[in-house]
Design a protein around this motif. Structure first.
Motif, PDB file in Angstrom:
ATOM      1  N   GLN A  79     -46.699  44.157   0.763  1.00  0.00           N
ATOM      2  CA  GLN A  79     -46.012  42.998   0.186  1.00  0.00           C
ATOM      3  C   GLN A  79     -46.665  42.523  -1.121  1.00  0.00           C
ATOM      4  O   GLN A  79     -45.978  42.023  -2.010  1.00  0.00           O
ATOM      5  CB  GLN A  79     -46.005  41.843   1.182  1.00  0.00           C
ATOM      6  CG  GLN A  79     -45.077  42.062   2.373  1.00  0.00           C
ATOM      7  CD  GLN A  79     -45.094  40.869   3.305  1.00  0.00           C
ATOM      8  OE1 GLN A  79     -44.556  39.810   3.006  1.00  0.00           O
ATOM      9  NE2 GLN A  79     -45.728  41.041   4.453  1.00  0.00           N
ATOM     10  N   VAL A  80     -47.979  42.681  -1.217  1.00  0.00           N
ATOM     11  CA  VAL A  80     -48.692  42.204  -2.411  1.00  0.00           C
ATOM     12  C   VAL A  80     -48.739  43.338  -3.434  1.00  0.00           C
ATOM     13  O   VAL A  80     -49.587  44.235  -3.355  1.00  0.00           O
ATOM     14  CB  VAL A  80     -50.116  41.723  -2.047  1.00  0.00           C
ATOM     15  CG1 VAL A  80     -50.862  41.275  -3.308  1.00  0.00           C
ATOM     16  CG2 VAL A  80     -50.044  40.582  -1.036  1.00  0.00           C
ATOM     17  N   LYS A  81     -47.822  43.330  -4.363  1.00  0.00           N
ATOM     18  CA  LYS A  81     -47.665  44.447  -5.300  1.00  0.00           C
ATOM     19  C   LYS A  81     -48.882  44.638  -6.194  1.00  0.00           C
ATOM     20  O   LYS A  81     -49.165  45.755  -6.632  1.00  0.00           O
ATOM     21  CB  LYS A  81     -46.420  44.234  -6.163  1.00  0.00           C
ATOM     22  CG  LYS A  81     -45.123  44.137  -5.362  1.00  0.00           C
ATOM     23  CD  LYS A  81     -44.903  45.357  -4.481  1.00  0.00           C
ATOM     24  CE  LYS A  81     -43.614  45.244  -3.694  1.00  0.00           C
ATOM     25  NZ  LYS A  81     -43.446  46.391  -2.751  1.00  0.00           N
ATOM     26  N   SER A  82     -49.622  43.566  -6.471  1.00  0.00           N
ATOM     27  CA  SER A  82     -50.795  43.683  -7.346  1.00  0.00           C
ATOM     28  C   SER A  82     -51.922  44.453  -6.671  1.00  0.00           C
ATOM     29  O   SER A  82     -52.788  45.019  -7.329  1.00  0.00           O
ATOM     30  CB  SER A  82     -51.300  42.296  -7.748  1.00  0.00           C
ATOM     31  OG  SER A  82     -51.867  41.628  -6.621  1.00  0.00           O
ATOM     32  N   ILE A 103     -54.009  39.467  -0.594  1.00  0.00           N
ATOM     33  CA  ILE A 103     -53.603  40.068   0.688  1.00  0.00           C
ATOM     34  C   ILE A 103     -54.211  39.281   1.847  1.00  0.00           C
ATOM     35  O   ILE A 103     -53.526  38.963   2.830  1.00  0.00           O
ATOM     36  CB  ILE A 103     -54.032  41.547   0.752  1.00  0.00           C
ATOM     37  CG1 ILE A 103     -53.326  42.357  -0.334  1.00  0.00           C
ATOM     38  CG2 ILE A 103     -53.727  42.140   2.134  1.00  0.00           C
ATOM     39  CD1 ILE A 103     -53.893  43.745  -0.560  1.00  0.00           C
ATOM     40  N   ARG A 104     -55.495  38.948   1.725  1.00  0.00           N
ATOM     41  CA  ARG A 104     -56.155  38.187   2.790  1.00  0.00           C
ATOM     42  C   ARG A 104     -55.513  36.815   2.956  1.00  0.00           C
ATOM     43  O   ARG A 104     -55.334  36.325   4.081  1.00  0.00           O
ATOM     44  CB  ARG A 104     -57.650  38.040   2.475  1.00  0.00           C
ATOM     45  CG  ARG A 104     -58.459  39.309   2.639  1.00  0.00           C
ATOM     46  CD  ARG A 104     -59.952  39.039   2.714  1.00  0.00           C
ATOM     47  NE  ARG A 104     -60.484  38.453   1.482  1.00  0.00           N
ATOM     48  CZ  ARG A 104     -60.749  37.172   1.308  1.00  0.00           C
ATOM     49  NH1 ARG A 104     -60.506  36.282   2.284  1.00  0.00           N
ATOM     50  NH2 ARG A 104     -61.249  36.739   0.147  1.00  0.00           N
ATOM     51  N   ASP A 118     -45.140  52.323   1.254  1.00  0.00           N
ATOM     52  CA  ASP A 118     -45.083  50.870   1.267  1.00  0.00           C
ATOM     53  C   ASP A 118     -43.682  50.402   1.643  1.00  0.00           C
ATOM     54  O   ASP A 118     -43.516  49.436   2.409  1.00  0.00           O
ATOM     55  CB  ASP A 118     -45.519  50.285  -0.080  1.00  0.00           C
ATOM     56  CG  ASP A 118     -44.815  50.903  -1.269  1.00  0.00           C
ATOM     57  OD1 ASP A 118     -44.089  51.917  -1.094  1.00  0.00           O
ATOM     58  OD2 ASP A 118     -44.973  50.381  -2.383  1.00  0.00           O
ATOM     59  N   GLN A 119     -42.659  51.101   1.160  1.00  0.00           N
ATOM     60  CA  GLN A 119     -41.278  50.763   1.522  1.00  0.00           C
ATOM     61  C   GLN A 119     -41.015  51.066   2.997  1.00  0.00           C
ATOM     62  O   GLN A 119     -40.310  50.316   3.678  1.00  0.00           O
ATOM     63  CB  GLN A 119     -40.308  51.552   0.630  1.00  0.00           C
ATOM     64  CG  GLN A 119     -40.465  51.235  -0.858  1.00  0.00           C
ATOM     65  CD  GLN A 119     -39.758  52.231  -1.741  1.00  0.00           C
ATOM     66  OE1 GLN A 119     -38.590  52.533  -1.541  1.00  0.00           O
ATOM     67  NE2 GLN A 119     -40.467  52.755  -2.729  1.00  0.00           N
TER      68      GLN A 119
END
Length: 348
Positions: free
Chosen positions: A289-292, A298-299, A338-339
Protein backbone atom coordinates in the motif's frame (compact mmCIF):
# COMPACT_ATOMS: atom_id res chain seq x y z
CA UNK A 1 6.61 -24.20 -39.76
CA UNK A 2 6.37 -21.88 -36.75
CA UNK A 3 9.64 -21.50 -34.89
CA UNK A 4 9.66 -23.06 -31.43
CA UNK A 5 9.29 -20.70 -28.49
CA UNK A 6 12.75 -20.38 -26.88
CA UNK A 7 11.32 -19.61 -23.43
CA UNK A 8 9.73 -22.13 -21.08
CA UNK A 9 6.87 -22.09 -18.57
CA UNK A 10 8.09 -25.21 -16.78
CA UNK A 11 9.68 -24.89 -13.35
CA UNK A 12 13.13 -26.47 -13.12
CA UNK A 13 13.50 -27.21 -16.85
CA UNK A 14 16.62 -25.74 -18.39
CA UNK A 15 15.35 -23.30 -21.05
CA UNK A 16 16.86 -22.51 -24.41
CA UNK A 17 17.18 -18.89 -23.33
CA UNK A 18 19.09 -18.81 -20.06
CA UNK A 19 20.62 -15.93 -18.13
CA UNK A 20 23.63 -17.60 -16.54
CA UNK A 21 24.81 -16.70 -13.06
CA UNK A 22 28.41 -17.09 -14.15
CA UNK A 23 30.18 -15.63 -11.11
CA UNK A 24 28.18 -17.63 -8.57
CA UNK A 25 28.38 -20.93 -10.46
CA UNK A 26 32.13 -20.49 -11.01
CA UNK A 27 32.55 -19.85 -7.28
CA UNK A 28 31.12 -23.31 -6.53
CA UNK A 29 32.99 -25.05 -9.34
CA UNK A 30 36.35 -23.54 -8.38
CA UNK A 31 35.84 -24.45 -4.72
CA UNK A 32 35.00 -28.07 -5.54
CA UNK A 33 37.71 -28.58 -8.18
CA UNK A 34 40.51 -27.00 -6.17
CA UNK A 35 43.53 -28.99 -4.99
CA UNK A 36 42.82 -29.23 -2.14
CA UNK A 37 39.12 -28.38 -2.36
CA UNK A 38 38.24 -25.11 -0.65
CA UNK A 39 34.74 -26.39 0.17
CA UNK A 40 32.87 -29.69 -0.04
CA UNK A 41 29.35 -28.43 0.66
CA UNK A 42 27.31 -25.59 -0.81
CA UNK A 43 23.71 -24.67 -0.07
CA UNK A 44 21.70 -22.67 -2.61
CA UNK A 45 18.61 -20.75 -1.49
CA UNK A 46 16.11 -18.50 -3.19
CA UNK A 47 12.40 -17.99 -3.65
CA UNK A 48 10.40 -20.34 -5.86
CA UNK A 49 11.21 -19.58 -9.47
CA UNK A 50 14.58 -17.98 -8.73
CA UNK A 51 16.38 -20.62 -10.82
CA UNK A 52 17.80 -22.88 -8.09
CA UNK A 53 17.22 -26.13 -9.99
CA UNK A 54 18.67 -24.81 -13.24
CA UNK A 55 21.65 -23.38 -11.33
CA UNK A 56 22.31 -26.74 -9.65
CA UNK A 57 21.90 -28.66 -12.92
CA UNK A 58 24.37 -26.40 -14.74
CA UNK A 59 27.02 -26.88 -12.05
CA UNK A 60 26.49 -30.64 -11.87
CA UNK A 61 26.86 -30.96 -15.65
CA UNK A 62 30.09 -28.96 -15.72
CA UNK A 63 31.56 -30.94 -12.82
CA UNK A 64 30.54 -34.26 -14.39
CA UNK A 65 32.50 -33.33 -17.52
CA UNK A 66 35.72 -33.18 -15.50
CA UNK A 67 38.10 -36.13 -15.51
CA UNK A 68 37.61 -38.56 -12.58
CA UNK A 69 34.42 -36.86 -11.37
CA UNK A 70 31.10 -38.65 -10.83
CA UNK A 71 27.83 -36.74 -10.47
CA UNK A 72 24.69 -38.18 -8.88
CA UNK A 73 21.36 -36.46 -8.18
CA UNK A 74 19.22 -37.85 -5.36
CA UNK A 75 15.49 -37.60 -4.75
CA UNK A 76 14.95 -36.03 -1.28
CA UNK A 77 11.69 -37.97 -0.85
CA UNK A 78 13.47 -41.35 -0.99
CA UNK A 79 15.94 -43.12 1.31
CA UNK A 80 18.94 -41.08 0.11
CA UNK A 81 21.67 -43.39 1.42
CA UNK A 82 20.21 -46.47 -0.25
CA UNK A 83 19.51 -44.51 -3.44
CA UNK A 84 23.12 -43.30 -3.54
CA UNK A 85 24.53 -46.81 -3.17
CA UNK A 86 22.13 -48.13 -5.82
CA UNK A 87 23.01 -45.41 -8.34
CA UNK A 88 26.74 -45.85 -7.85
CA UNK A 89 26.60 -49.63 -8.19
CA UNK A 90 24.45 -49.40 -11.35
CA UNK A 91 27.33 -47.83 -13.28
CA UNK A 92 29.25 -50.63 -14.99
CA UNK A 93 32.70 -49.16 -14.43
CA UNK A 94 32.00 -48.50 -10.77
CA UNK A 95 30.35 -51.89 -10.29
CA UNK A 96 33.56 -53.56 -11.48
CA UNK A 97 35.57 -51.35 -9.14
CA UNK A 98 33.42 -52.30 -6.15
CA UNK A 99 33.58 -55.97 -7.10
CA UNK A 100 37.38 -55.88 -7.30
CA UNK A 101 37.37 -54.22 -3.86
CA UNK A 102 35.23 -57.17 -2.65
CA UNK A 103 32.31 -54.98 -1.60
CA UNK A 104 29.35 -57.36 -1.48
CA UNK A 105 26.09 -55.41 -1.84
CA UNK A 106 23.80 -58.38 -2.47
CA UNK A 107 21.99 -57.87 0.86
CA UNK A 108 20.43 -54.65 -0.48
CA UNK A 109 19.12 -56.25 -3.66
CA UNK A 110 21.50 -54.49 -6.01
CA UNK A 111 25.13 -54.91 -6.98
CA UNK A 112 27.05 -58.06 -7.79
CA UNK A 113 27.33 -60.89 -5.33
CA UNK A 114 30.99 -61.21 -4.31
CA UNK A 115 31.47 -64.85 -3.26
CA UNK A 116 34.75 -64.18 -1.46
CA UNK A 117 33.24 -61.55 0.87
CA UNK A 118 30.35 -61.60 3.29
CA UNK A 119 27.40 -59.35 2.39
CA UNK A 120 27.45 -55.91 4.02
CA UNK A 121 24.20 -55.40 5.92
CA UNK A 122 24.47 -51.73 6.96
CA UNK A 123 24.08 -49.11 4.24
CA UNK A 124 26.36 -46.49 5.81
CA UNK A 125 29.17 -49.04 6.11
CA UNK A 126 28.64 -50.06 2.49
CA UNK A 127 28.90 -46.46 1.33
CA UNK A 128 32.05 -45.85 3.36
CA UNK A 129 33.71 -48.80 1.61
CA UNK A 130 32.47 -47.68 -1.79
CA UNK A 131 33.71 -44.13 -1.28
CA UNK A 132 37.07 -45.37 -0.03
CA UNK A 133 37.48 -47.45 -3.20
CA UNK A 134 36.67 -44.32 -5.26
CA UNK A 135 39.30 -42.40 -3.32
CA UNK A 136 41.94 -45.03 -4.02
CA UNK A 137 41.19 -44.66 -7.74
CA UNK A 138 41.50 -40.88 -7.57
CA UNK A 139 37.81 -40.29 -8.21
CA UNK A 140 35.52 -37.69 -6.61
CA UNK A 141 31.75 -37.73 -6.18
CA UNK A 142 29.34 -34.79 -6.41
CA UNK A 143 25.91 -35.40 -4.86
CA UNK A 144 23.08 -33.01 -5.77
CA UNK A 145 19.81 -32.76 -3.86
CA UNK A 146 17.10 -30.37 -5.07
CA UNK A 147 14.52 -28.75 -2.77
CA UNK A 148 15.64 -30.19 0.55
CA UNK A 149 13.29 -30.26 3.54
CA UNK A 150 13.80 -31.25 7.16
CA UNK A 151 12.70 -34.88 6.86
CA UNK A 152 14.01 -38.02 8.64
CA UNK A 153 15.56 -39.20 5.34
CA UNK A 154 17.34 -35.90 4.81
CA UNK A 155 18.60 -35.77 8.39
CA UNK A 156 19.93 -39.34 8.17
CA UNK A 157 21.70 -38.57 4.91
CA UNK A 158 23.21 -35.30 6.20
CA UNK A 159 24.45 -37.02 9.38
CA UNK A 160 26.12 -39.75 7.32
CA UNK A 161 27.62 -37.18 4.97
CA UNK A 162 29.12 -35.41 7.97
CA UNK A 163 30.85 -38.67 8.90
CA UNK A 164 32.13 -39.11 5.35
CA UNK A 165 33.70 -35.66 5.55
CA UNK A 166 35.42 -36.49 8.85
CA UNK A 167 36.82 -39.62 7.22
CA UNK A 168 38.31 -37.48 4.43
CA UNK A 169 36.32 -39.26 1.72
CA UNK A 170 36.03 -37.58 -1.72
CA UNK A 171 32.39 -36.49 -1.45
CA UNK A 172 30.86 -33.12 -2.35
CA UNK A 173 27.32 -31.93 -1.73
CA UNK A 174 25.24 -29.32 -3.54
CA UNK A 175 21.77 -28.72 -2.08
CA UNK A 176 19.02 -26.29 -2.99
CA UNK A 177 16.03 -25.26 -0.93
CA UNK A 178 13.71 -22.53 0.22
CA UNK A 179 15.13 -20.37 3.00
CA UNK A 180 12.78 -21.72 5.67
CA UNK A 181 13.45 -25.37 4.73
CA UNK A 182 17.21 -24.94 4.73
CA UNK A 183 17.03 -23.10 8.06
CA UNK A 184 14.96 -25.89 9.62
CA UNK A 185 17.56 -28.44 8.55
CA UNK A 186 20.41 -26.32 9.88
CA UNK A 187 18.67 -26.01 13.23
CA UNK A 188 19.14 -29.72 13.89
CA UNK A 189 21.74 -29.93 16.66
CA UNK A 190 23.40 -33.00 15.14
CA UNK A 191 24.01 -31.23 11.81
CA UNK A 192 26.19 -28.34 12.91
CA UNK A 193 28.45 -28.70 9.85
CA UNK A 194 25.62 -27.23 7.75
CA UNK A 195 25.97 -23.93 9.63
CA UNK A 196 29.53 -23.68 8.35
CA UNK A 197 28.56 -24.55 4.79
CA UNK A 198 28.69 -21.51 2.50
CA UNK A 199 25.34 -20.40 1.12
CA UNK A 200 24.52 -18.83 -2.19
CA UNK A 201 21.33 -16.81 -2.33
CA UNK A 202 19.93 -16.43 -5.84
CA UNK A 203 18.65 -12.87 -6.06
CA UNK A 204 17.36 -10.96 -9.10
CA UNK A 205 18.98 -11.37 -12.51
CA UNK A 206 20.68 -8.42 -14.18
CA UNK A 207 18.06 -6.22 -15.89
CA UNK A 208 20.47 -5.09 -18.61
CA UNK A 209 21.25 -8.70 -19.55
CA UNK A 210 17.54 -9.55 -19.69
CA UNK A 211 16.90 -6.49 -21.88
CA UNK A 212 19.64 -7.55 -24.29
CA UNK A 213 18.16 -11.07 -24.47
CA UNK A 214 14.68 -9.71 -25.22
CA UNK A 215 16.03 -7.37 -27.90
CA UNK A 216 17.97 -10.17 -29.55
CA UNK A 217 15.40 -12.96 -29.34
CA UNK A 218 12.12 -11.04 -29.63
CA UNK A 219 13.41 -8.44 -32.08
CA UNK A 220 12.44 -5.55 -29.81
CA UNK A 221 13.83 -2.04 -29.99
CA UNK A 222 16.18 -0.79 -27.30
CA UNK A 223 13.51 0.97 -25.24
CA UNK A 224 10.94 -1.80 -25.72
CA UNK A 225 13.41 -4.47 -24.59
CA UNK A 226 14.40 -2.47 -21.53
CA UNK A 227 10.77 -1.78 -20.60
CA UNK A 228 9.89 -5.48 -20.80
CA UNK A 229 13.01 -6.42 -18.84
CA UNK A 230 12.14 -3.95 -16.08
CA UNK A 231 8.73 -5.60 -15.73
CA UNK A 232 10.46 -8.84 -14.66
CA UNK A 233 12.27 -7.10 -11.76
CA UNK A 234 14.99 -9.67 -12.45
CA UNK A 235 12.82 -12.57 -11.21
CA UNK A 236 14.08 -15.61 -13.11
CA UNK A 237 10.69 -17.26 -13.64
CA UNK A 238 9.17 -13.94 -14.77
CA UNK A 239 11.98 -13.58 -17.33
CA UNK A 240 10.83 -16.87 -18.87
CA UNK A 241 7.08 -16.18 -18.53
CA UNK A 242 7.16 -12.66 -19.98
CA UNK A 243 9.47 -13.81 -22.76
CA UNK A 244 7.20 -16.78 -23.54
CA UNK A 245 4.02 -14.75 -23.88
CA UNK A 246 5.77 -11.90 -25.70
CA UNK A 247 6.94 -14.50 -28.24
CA UNK A 248 3.45 -16.00 -28.59
CA UNK A 249 1.73 -12.58 -28.80
CA UNK A 250 4.25 -10.56 -30.75
CA UNK A 251 1.53 -8.35 -32.24
CA UNK A 252 -0.23 -7.67 -28.94
CA UNK A 253 2.17 -6.63 -26.13
CA UNK A 254 -0.71 -5.77 -23.82
CA UNK A 255 -2.20 -9.26 -24.10
CA UNK A 256 1.26 -10.77 -23.53
CA UNK A 257 1.70 -8.90 -20.27
CA UNK A 258 -1.80 -9.73 -19.08
CA UNK A 259 -1.29 -13.44 -19.76
CA UNK A 260 2.12 -13.35 -18.08
CA UNK A 261 0.70 -11.73 -14.97
CA UNK A 262 -2.10 -14.29 -14.78
CA UNK A 263 0.37 -17.14 -15.21
CA UNK A 264 2.64 -15.81 -12.47
CA UNK A 265 -0.35 -15.50 -10.13
CA UNK A 266 -1.52 -19.06 -10.70
CA UNK A 267 1.78 -20.92 -10.97
CA UNK A 268 4.06 -19.00 -8.61
CA UNK A 269 2.35 -16.48 -6.37
CA UNK A 270 -0.53 -18.68 -5.15
CA UNK A 271 2.07 -21.05 -3.69
CA UNK A 272 4.25 -18.26 -2.28
CA UNK A 273 1.18 -16.67 -0.66
CA UNK A 274 -0.04 -19.96 0.83
CA UNK A 275 3.28 -20.41 2.65
CA UNK A 276 3.14 -17.05 4.43
CA UNK A 277 1.83 -16.56 7.96
CA UNK A 278 -1.15 -14.27 8.58
CA UNK A 279 1.19 -11.63 10.03
CA UNK A 280 3.59 -11.91 7.07
CA UNK A 281 0.62 -11.23 4.79
CA UNK A 282 -0.47 -8.26 6.85
CA UNK A 283 3.01 -6.72 6.71
CA UNK A 284 3.23 -7.36 2.96
CA UNK A 285 -0.13 -5.68 2.50
CA UNK A 286 1.24 -2.63 4.29
CA UNK A 287 4.33 -2.62 2.09
CA UNK A 288 2.18 -2.95 -1.04
CA UNK A 289 0.00 0.00 0.00
CA UNK A 290 2.87 2.40 0.73
CA UNK A 291 4.21 3.11 -2.76
CA UNK A 292 7.23 5.06 -1.49
CA UNK A 293 8.49 1.99 0.39
CA UNK A 294 9.44 4.15 3.37
CA UNK A 295 9.56 1.93 6.44
CA UNK A 296 8.37 4.67 8.80
CA UNK A 297 5.20 5.14 6.75
CA UNK A 298 4.62 1.37 6.58
CA UNK A 299 4.99 0.97 10.34
CA UNK A 300 2.63 3.87 10.94
CA UNK A 301 0.02 2.32 8.63
CA UNK A 302 0.33 -1.06 10.39
CA UNK A 303 0.63 0.38 13.90
CA UNK A 304 3.89 -1.47 14.56
CA UNK A 305 6.99 -0.35 16.45
CA UNK A 306 10.46 -0.82 14.95
CA UNK A 307 11.06 -3.90 17.13
CA UNK A 308 7.71 -5.38 16.10
CA UNK A 309 8.23 -4.70 12.38
CA UNK A 310 11.86 -5.79 11.99
CA UNK A 311 11.43 -9.59 12.46
CA UNK A 312 8.87 -9.71 9.65
CA UNK A 313 11.02 -7.46 7.47
CA UNK A 314 14.01 -9.74 7.96
CA UNK A 315 12.02 -12.89 7.28
CA UNK A 316 10.50 -11.52 4.07
CA UNK A 317 13.98 -10.43 2.92
CA UNK A 318 15.39 -13.92 3.59
CA UNK A 319 12.51 -15.49 1.71
CA UNK A 320 13.43 -13.33 -1.29
CA UNK A 321 10.08 -11.52 -1.40
CA UNK A 322 11.27 -8.01 -0.52
CA UNK A 323 14.54 -6.09 -0.67
CA UNK A 324 15.92 -3.96 2.14
CA UNK A 325 19.09 -2.77 0.43
CA UNK A 326 18.24 0.92 0.77
CA UNK A 327 18.36 2.06 4.37
CA UNK A 328 14.92 3.02 5.69
CA UNK A 329 13.09 1.57 2.67
CA UNK A 330 11.80 -1.78 1.43
CA UNK A 331 10.46 -2.83 -1.95
CA UNK A 332 8.70 -5.91 -3.34
CA UNK A 333 11.08 -7.96 -5.49
CA UNK A 334 8.50 -9.97 -7.44
CA UNK A 335 6.83 -8.40 -10.49
CA UNK A 336 3.13 -7.60 -10.06
CA UNK A 337 3.21 -9.19 -6.59
CA UNK A 338 2.22 -6.00 -4.81
CA UNK A 339 -0.99 -6.02 -6.88
CA UNK A 340 -1.48 -9.71 -6.09
CA UNK A 341 -1.13 -9.00 -2.35
CA UNK A 342 -3.68 -6.18 -2.40
CA UNK A 343 -6.14 -8.38 -4.31
CA UNK A 344 -5.74 -11.43 -2.03
CA UNK A 345 -5.14 -10.13 1.49
CA UNK A 346 -8.81 -10.11 2.52
CA UNK A 347 -9.16 -13.66 1.23
CA UNK A 348 -6.99 -14.82 4.15
Amino acid sequence: MKQQNPYTLTFGKEPTQLIARAAQSQQVIDAFLGEPSAQQVYMVTGIRGSGKTVFMTEIARKIASQKDWISVELNPERDLLTSLAAKLSSENELARLFQSAEINLSFFGFGLDVKSAAPITEIETALQKMLLSLKKKGKRLLISVDEVTNTPQMRAFAAAFQIFLRQDLPVYLLMTGLYENVSALQDEKSLTFLYRAPKIHLGPLNIGTIAEDYRSVLGLGEQEGLALAKLTKGYSFAFQVLGYFAWENADDPRAARQLARQYLDEYAYDKVWSELSRKDREVLCGIAQVKSGRIGDIRELLGLSTNEFNPYRQRLIRKGIISGEERGYVRVLLPFFDQYVLAHYDLG
